[in-house]
Design a protein around this motif. Sequence first.
Motif, PDB file in Angstrom:
ATOM      1  N   LEU A  33      19.106 148.407  54.051  1.00  0.00           N
ATOM      2  CA  LEU A  33      18.858 148.416  55.494  1.00  0.00           C
ATOM      3  C   LEU A  33      20.083 148.910  56.252  1.00  0.00           C
ATOM      4  CD1 LEU A  33      17.203 144.896  55.992  1.00  0.00           C
ATOM      5  CD2 LEU A  33      16.039 147.116  56.077  1.00  0.00           C
ATOM      6  N   THR A  34      19.825 149.638  57.330  1.00  0.00           N
ATOM      7  CA  THR A  34      20.890 149.936  58.277  1.00  0.00           C
ATOM      8  C   THR A  34      20.974 148.753  59.237  1.00  0.00           C
ATOM      9  OG1 THR A  34      19.442 150.974  59.914  1.00  0.00           O
ATOM     10  CG2 THR A  34      20.350 152.419  58.161  1.00  0.00           C
ATOM     11  N   HIS A  35      22.007 148.749  60.038  1.00  0.00           N
ATOM     12  CA  HIS A  35      22.195 147.655  60.983  1.00  0.00           C
ATOM     13  C   HIS A  35      21.025 147.581  61.974  1.00  0.00           C
ATOM     14  CE1 HIS A  35      25.426 145.261  63.413  1.00  0.00           C
ATOM     15  NE2 HIS A  35      24.273 144.650  63.396  1.00  0.00           N
ATOM     16  N   VAL A  36      20.637 148.707  62.545  1.00  0.00           N
ATOM     17  CA  VAL A  36      19.547 148.689  63.533  1.00  0.00           C
ATOM     18  C   VAL A  36      18.210 148.362  62.862  1.00  0.00           C
ATOM     19  CG1 VAL A  36      19.040 151.176  63.542  1.00  0.00           C
ATOM     20  CG2 VAL A  36      18.637 149.813  65.601  1.00  0.00           C
ATOM     21  N   GLN A  37      17.998 148.820  61.635  1.00  0.00           N
ATOM     22  CA  GLN A  37      16.783 148.431  60.911  1.00  0.00           C
ATOM     23  C   GLN A  37      16.748 146.922  60.729  1.00  0.00           C
ATOM     24  OE1 GLN A  37      17.033 150.721  57.306  1.00  0.00           O
ATOM     25  NE2 GLN A  37      15.983 152.492  58.192  1.00  0.00           N
ATOM     26  N   PHE A  38      17.892 146.350  60.388  1.00  0.00           N
ATOM     27  CA  PHE A  38      17.976 144.903  60.237  1.00  0.00           C
ATOM     28  C   PHE A  38      17.618 144.198  61.537  1.00  0.00           C
ATOM     29  CE2 PHE A  38      20.705 141.320  61.424  1.00  0.00           C
ATOM     30  CZ  PHE A  38      20.103 140.331  60.666  1.00  0.00           C
ATOM     31  N   VAL A  73      13.027 154.031  64.398  1.00  0.00           N
ATOM     32  CA  VAL A  73      13.446 153.081  63.373  1.00  0.00           C
ATOM     33  C   VAL A  73      12.236 152.339  62.811  1.00  0.00           C
ATOM     34  CG1 VAL A  73      14.855 151.034  62.913  1.00  0.00           C
ATOM     35  CG2 VAL A  73      15.758 152.895  64.320  1.00  0.00           C
ATOM     36  N   LEU A  74      11.272 152.018  63.669  1.00  0.00           N
ATOM     37  CA  LEU A  74      10.054 151.355  63.188  1.00  0.00           C
ATOM     38  C   LEU A  74       9.295 152.238  62.206  1.00  0.00           C
ATOM     39  CD1 LEU A  74       8.765 149.539  66.377  1.00  0.00           C
ATOM     40  CD2 LEU A  74       9.556 148.482  64.238  1.00  0.00           C
ATOM     41  N   ARG A  75       9.299 153.545  62.462  1.00  0.00           N
ATOM     42  CA  ARG A  75       8.652 154.465  61.512  1.00  0.00           C
ATOM     43  C   ARG A  75       9.326 154.363  60.145  1.00  0.00           C
ATOM     44  NH1 ARG A  75       7.621 157.692  65.939  1.00  0.00           N
ATOM     45  NH2 ARG A  75       9.498 158.936  65.855  1.00  0.00           N
ATOM     46  N   ALA A  76      10.650 154.299  60.144  1.00  0.00           N
ATOM     47  CA  ALA A  76      11.376 154.174  58.874  1.00  0.00           C
ATOM     48  C   ALA A  76      11.052 152.843  58.196  1.00  0.00           C
ATOM     49  CB  ALA A  76      12.883 154.301  59.109  1.00  0.00           C
ATOM     50  N   LEU A  77      11.002 151.760  58.969  1.00  0.00           N
ATOM     51  CA  LEU A  77      10.655 150.451  58.393  1.00  0.00           C
ATOM     52  C   LEU A  77       9.221 150.444  57.877  1.00  0.00           C
ATOM     53  CD1 LEU A  77      12.355 148.065  60.981  1.00  0.00           C
ATOM     54  CD2 LEU A  77      13.077 148.495  58.622  1.00  0.00           C
ATOM     55  N   GLU A  78       8.345 151.154  58.573  1.00  0.00           N
ATOM     56  CA  GLU A  78       6.951 151.255  58.135  1.00  0.00           C
ATOM     57  C   GLU A  78       6.878 152.051  56.824  1.00  0.00           C
ATOM     58  OE1 GLU A  78       2.757 151.804  60.494  1.00  0.00           O
ATOM     59  OE2 GLU A  78       4.388 153.173  61.036  1.00  0.00           O
ATOM     60  N   GLN A  79       7.634 153.128  56.728  1.00  0.00           N
ATOM     61  CA  GLN A  79       7.654 153.929  55.498  1.00  0.00           C
ATOM     62  C   GLN A  79       8.205 153.129  54.319  1.00  0.00           C
ATOM     63  OE1 GLN A  79       9.893 157.377  56.701  1.00  0.00           O
ATOM     64  NE2 GLN A  79       8.100 158.414  57.537  1.00  0.00           N
ATOM     65  N   LYS A  80       9.104 152.199  54.586  1.00  0.00           N
ATOM     66  CA  LYS A  80       9.650 151.337  53.538  1.00  0.00           C
ATOM     67  C   LYS A  80       8.702 150.195  53.191  1.00  0.00           C
ATOM     68  CE  LYS A  80      14.555 152.029  54.518  1.00  0.00           C
ATOM     69  NZ  LYS A  80      15.856 151.363  54.533  1.00  0.00           N
ATOM     70  N   GLY A  81       7.597 150.072  53.947  1.00  0.00           N
ATOM     71  CA  GLY A  81       6.636 149.014  53.691  1.00  0.00           C
ATOM     72  C   GLY A  81       7.065 147.646  54.214  1.00  0.00           C
ATOM     73  N   LEU A  82       7.971 147.623  55.186  1.00  0.00           N
ATOM     74  CA  LEU A  82       8.492 146.361  55.696  1.00  0.00           C
ATOM     75  C   LEU A  82       7.787 145.888  56.964  1.00  0.00           C
ATOM     76  CD1 LEU A  82      12.269 147.079  55.064  1.00  0.00           C
ATOM     77  CD2 LEU A  82      10.681 145.762  53.626  1.00  0.00           C
ATOM     78  N   THR A  92      -5.590 149.642  73.660  1.00  0.00           N
ATOM     79  CA  THR A  92      -5.686 150.560  72.516  1.00  0.00           C
ATOM     80  C   THR A  92      -4.562 151.599  72.481  1.00  0.00           C
ATOM     81  OG1 THR A  92      -7.260 151.926  73.747  1.00  0.00           O
ATOM     82  CG2 THR A  92      -8.178 150.268  72.250  1.00  0.00           C
ATOM     83  N   ARG A  93      -3.802 151.711  73.561  1.00  0.00           N
ATOM     84  CA  ARG A  93      -2.654 152.629  73.555  1.00  0.00           C
ATOM     85  C   ARG A  93      -1.452 152.006  72.859  1.00  0.00           C
ATOM     86  NH1 ARG A  93      -1.782 153.079  79.606  1.00  0.00           N
ATOM     87  NH2 ARG A  93      -2.389 150.934  79.303  1.00  0.00           N
ATOM     88  N   ALA A  94      -1.439 150.694  72.777  1.00  0.00           N
ATOM     89  CA  ALA A  94      -0.294 149.974  72.186  1.00  0.00           C
ATOM     90  C   ALA A  94      -0.610 149.574  70.753  1.00  0.00           C
ATOM     91  CB  ALA A  94       0.011 148.731  73.022  1.00  0.00           C
ATOM     92  N   LYS A  95       0.447 149.370  69.995  1.00  0.00           N
ATOM     93  CA  LYS A  95       0.307 148.892  68.621  1.00  0.00           C
ATOM     94  C   LYS A  95       1.097 147.610  68.460  1.00  0.00           C
ATOM     95  CE  LYS A  95      -0.714 153.275  66.515  1.00  0.00           C
ATOM     96  NZ  LYS A  95      -0.470 154.195  65.443  1.00  0.00           N
ATOM     97  N   ARG A  96       0.471 146.633  67.847  1.00  0.00           N
ATOM     98  CA  ARG A  96       1.117 145.361  67.550  1.00  0.00           C
ATOM     99  C   ARG A  96       1.875 145.502  66.238  1.00  0.00           C
ATOM    100  NH1 ARG A  96       1.502 142.148  71.818  1.00  0.00           N
ATOM    101  NH2 ARG A  96      -0.355 142.371  73.078  1.00  0.00           N
ATOM    102  N   LEU A  97       3.004 144.811  66.147  1.00  0.00           N
ATOM    103  CA  LEU A  97       3.859 144.909  64.965  1.00  0.00           C
ATOM    104  C   LEU A  97       3.743 143.652  64.119  1.00  0.00           C
ATOM    105  CD1 LEU A  97       6.898 146.284  66.897  1.00  0.00           C
ATOM    106  CD2 LEU A  97       5.475 147.580  65.314  1.00  0.00           C
ATOM    107  N   TYR A  98       3.594 143.878  62.839  1.00  0.00           N
ATOM    108  CA  TYR A  98       3.511 142.796  61.867  1.00  0.00           C
ATOM    109  C   TYR A  98       4.511 143.068  60.763  1.00  0.00           C
ATOM    110  CZ  TYR A  98      -0.986 141.884  64.088  1.00  0.00           C
ATOM    111  OH  TYR A  98      -1.970 141.605  65.002  1.00  0.00           O
ATOM    112  N   VAL A  99       5.240 142.054  60.384  1.00  0.00           N
ATOM    113  CA  VAL A  99       6.115 142.171  59.229  1.00  0.00           C
ATOM    114  C   VAL A  99       5.243 141.985  57.993  1.00  0.00           C
ATOM    115  CG1 VAL A  99       8.083 141.143  58.039  1.00  0.00           C
ATOM    116  CG2 VAL A  99       8.119 141.382  60.517  1.00  0.00           C
ATOM    117  N   THR A 100       5.371 142.888  57.039  1.00  0.00           N
ATOM    118  CA  THR A 100       4.586 142.810  55.810  1.00  0.00           C
ATOM    119  C   THR A 100       5.145 141.717  54.897  1.00  0.00           C
ATOM    120  OG1 THR A 100       5.995 144.374  54.652  1.00  0.00           O
ATOM    121  CG2 THR A 100       4.124 145.312  55.902  1.00  0.00           C
ATOM    122  N   ALA A 101       4.462 141.459  53.800  1.00  0.00           N
ATOM    123  CA  ALA A 101       4.960 140.481  52.823  1.00  0.00           C
ATOM    124  C   ALA A 101       6.342 140.896  52.311  1.00  0.00           C
ATOM    125  CB  ALA A 101       3.970 140.327  51.673  1.00  0.00           C
TER     126      ALA A 101
END
Length: 142
Positions: A33-38, A73-82, A92-101
């Motif tokens: 993780l980078t600092h901002v990803q963290f 950064v969220l795109r990167a976290l999403e690509q990492k599956g986090l 419907t214009r907004a997306k809710r964020l969920y932390v994966t397992a």
Amino acid sequence: MALSPGESPGFLLWHATLRWQREVSAALTPLGLTHVQFVLLACAWWLNGQGEHPNQLALARQAGTDVKMTSQVLRALEQKGLVAREVDPADTRAKRLYVTAAGAELAPRAVAAVEEADARFFRAVPLDDALPLLKRLARPDS
């Protein structure tokens, strides 16, 4: 008369911040993780734990980050599956964020690593002295 760099609060804060960022980055590198990803993962994990599923704007406000940078950064976290993003049924214009397992497993380990780095960094200053000052500097209008 201008202050010498060693007497300038801003210059000293700059150097202290750089040193702290290096220590935090070193603690997070083994976790991938980078600092901002963290920061964004930890904030989303904490908010999810409070029963909240923030959208990108709410997460950026919680983290104190720029909204556009947060999106990248969220795109990167999403690509990492986090983290995962799902369309908000209320907007419907907004997306809710969920932390994966995987994100929920990594977040507390990353928080612990950063807390250890913080403890090492701040050991020279008692927390009873540091916290009030840092709170005043972080939120001068409070």
